[in-house]
Design a protein around this motif. Structure first.
Motif, short mmCIF file in Angstrom:
data_model
loop_
_atom_site.label_atom_id
_atom_site.label_comp_id
_atom_site.label_asym_id
_atom_site.label_seq_id
_atom_site.Cartn_x
_atom_site.Cartn_y
_atom_site.Cartn_z
N VAL A 12 0.86 -1.17 0.00
CA VAL A 12 0.00 0.00 0.00
C VAL A 12 0.90 1.22 0.00
N SER A 13 0.67 2.11 -0.93
CA SER A 13 1.47 3.32 -0.96
C SER A 13 1.02 4.24 0.16
N ARG A 14 1.69 5.34 0.30
CA ARG A 14 1.40 6.28 1.38
C ARG A 14 -0.07 6.70 1.29
N ALA A 15 -0.91 5.97 1.94
CA ALA A 15 -2.34 6.24 1.89
C ALA A 15 -2.71 7.27 2.94
N ALA A 16 -3.58 8.18 2.55
CA ALA A 16 -4.11 9.12 3.52
C ALA A 16 -5.06 8.36 4.42
N ALA A 27 4.37 8.64 14.16
CA ALA A 27 5.40 9.25 13.32
C ALA A 27 4.94 10.63 12.86
N PRO A 28 5.88 11.51 12.55
CA PRO A 28 5.50 12.86 12.10
C PRO A 28 4.51 12.87 10.93
N GLU A 29 4.69 11.96 9.97
CA GLU A 29 3.81 11.96 8.81
C GLU A 29 2.39 11.54 9.16
N VAL A 30 2.21 10.77 10.22
CA VAL A 30 0.87 10.36 10.63
C VAL A 30 0.08 11.57 11.12
N TYR A 31 0.77 12.51 11.77
CA TYR A 31 0.10 13.74 12.19
C TYR A 31 -0.41 14.53 10.98
N ALA A 32 0.23 14.32 9.83
CA ALA A 32 -0.19 14.99 8.59
C ALA A 32 -1.21 14.16 7.83
N GLY A 33 -1.62 13.02 8.38
CA GLY A 33 -2.64 12.19 7.75
C GLY A 33 -2.09 11.17 6.77
N GLU A 34 -0.78 10.97 6.75
CA GLU A 34 -0.18 9.99 5.84
C GLU A 34 0.38 8.83 6.65
N TYR A 35 0.21 7.64 6.12
CA TYR A 35 0.69 6.45 6.80
C TYR A 35 1.34 5.51 5.81
N GLY A 36 2.49 4.98 6.19
CA GLY A 36 3.18 3.98 5.39
C GLY A 36 3.90 3.05 6.34
N PRO A 37 4.56 2.03 5.82
CA PRO A 37 5.25 1.05 6.66
C PRO A 37 6.29 1.67 7.60
N PHE A 42 9.04 4.16 13.16
CA PHE A 42 9.17 5.29 14.09
C PHE A 42 8.64 4.88 15.47
N SER A 43 7.47 4.26 15.49
CA SER A 43 6.87 3.82 16.76
C SER A 43 7.78 2.82 17.48
N ILE A 44 8.34 1.89 16.72
CA ILE A 44 9.27 0.90 17.31
C ILE A 44 10.51 1.60 17.84
N GLY A 45 10.98 2.63 17.12
CA GLY A 45 12.12 3.40 17.61
C GLY A 45 11.84 4.05 18.95
N CYS A 46 10.64 4.60 19.13
CA CYS A 46 10.26 5.18 20.42
C CYS A 46 10.31 4.12 21.52
N ARG A 103 11.92 12.44 8.51
CA ARG A 103 11.47 12.19 7.14
C ARG A 103 11.38 10.68 6.91
N SER A 104 10.23 10.21 6.53
CA SER A 104 10.07 8.77 6.33
C SER A 104 11.04 8.25 5.26
N GLU A 105 11.36 9.09 4.28
CA GLU A 105 12.28 8.67 3.21
C GLU A 105 13.67 8.35 3.76
N GLY A 106 14.07 8.99 4.83
CA GLY A 106 15.38 8.77 5.42
C GLY A 106 15.39 7.77 6.56
N ARG A 107 14.22 7.31 6.94
CA ARG A 107 14.07 6.39 8.07
C ARG A 107 14.35 4.95 7.63
N ALA A 108 14.87 4.17 8.53
CA ALA A 108 15.14 2.75 8.25
C ALA A 108 13.84 2.03 7.92
N SER A 109 13.95 1.08 7.01
CA SER A 109 12.83 0.16 6.76
C SER A 109 12.99 -0.99 7.76
N ALA A 110 12.00 -1.85 7.83
CA ALA A 110 12.10 -3.02 8.73
C ALA A 110 13.29 -3.88 8.32
N LYS A 111 13.45 -4.10 7.02
CA LYS A 111 14.55 -4.93 6.54
C LYS A 111 15.90 -4.30 6.88
#
Length: 136
Positions: A12-16, A27-37, A42-46, A103-111
């Motif tokens: 699923v792409s960055r779905a609103a 994550a910061p992007e969730v506050y803007a209404g966007e969610y992705g993997p 971010f939550s796991i990092g916290c 920035r989600s683009e700079g954040r680690a993926s699960a892999k």
């Protein structure tokens, strides 16, 4: 899963979406209404910072309300003071920092997180049966 395979499809792409979740871990992007993997990373990092240092990287109980938590998560650097005091390694702090990238683009993926030098040592130990976790 140890190899970073997906249990649930993340194609699923960055779905609103309507904002959902615990504000302290969003994550910061969730506050803007966007969610992705990577929002989950971010939550796991916290949680990782809390487990390693005993304190949340953004939330101070009794001092923060919902708006101050949002402001900190969206615009401030995480507080790693307690994680350093607790003796976490520089590699652990580096991984947590990568997982908490704004920035989600700079954040680690699960892999990527699973393959990180610090985390992968535990995956290798668990795979070999040399690491056992027990409830104390």
């Amino acid at each position: 899963m140890p190899d970073g395979s997906e249990l649930i499809s993340t194609q699923v792409s960055r779905a609103a979406m309507q904002r959902a979740g615990t504000p302290h871990y969003m994550a910061p992007e969730v506050y803007a209404g966007e969610y992705g993997p990577k929002a989950d990373i971010f939550s796991i990092g916290c949680m990782a910072v809390e487990m390693l240092g005993g304190a949340h990287p953004y939330y101070v109980p009794g001092a923060d309300d919902m708006e101050s938590i949002r402001r900190k998560i969206v615009s401030e650097s995480p507080n790693f003071g307690d994680i350093f005091v607790a003796g976490a390694s520089p590699q652990a702090v580096r991984l947590c920092s990568w997982m908490l990238e704004k920035r989600s683009e700079g954040r680690a993926s699960a892999k990527e997180a699973l393959a990180d030098v610090w985390f992968s040592q535990f995956v290798r130990l668990a795979t070999r049966g040399a690491l056992t976790l027990s409830a104390a």
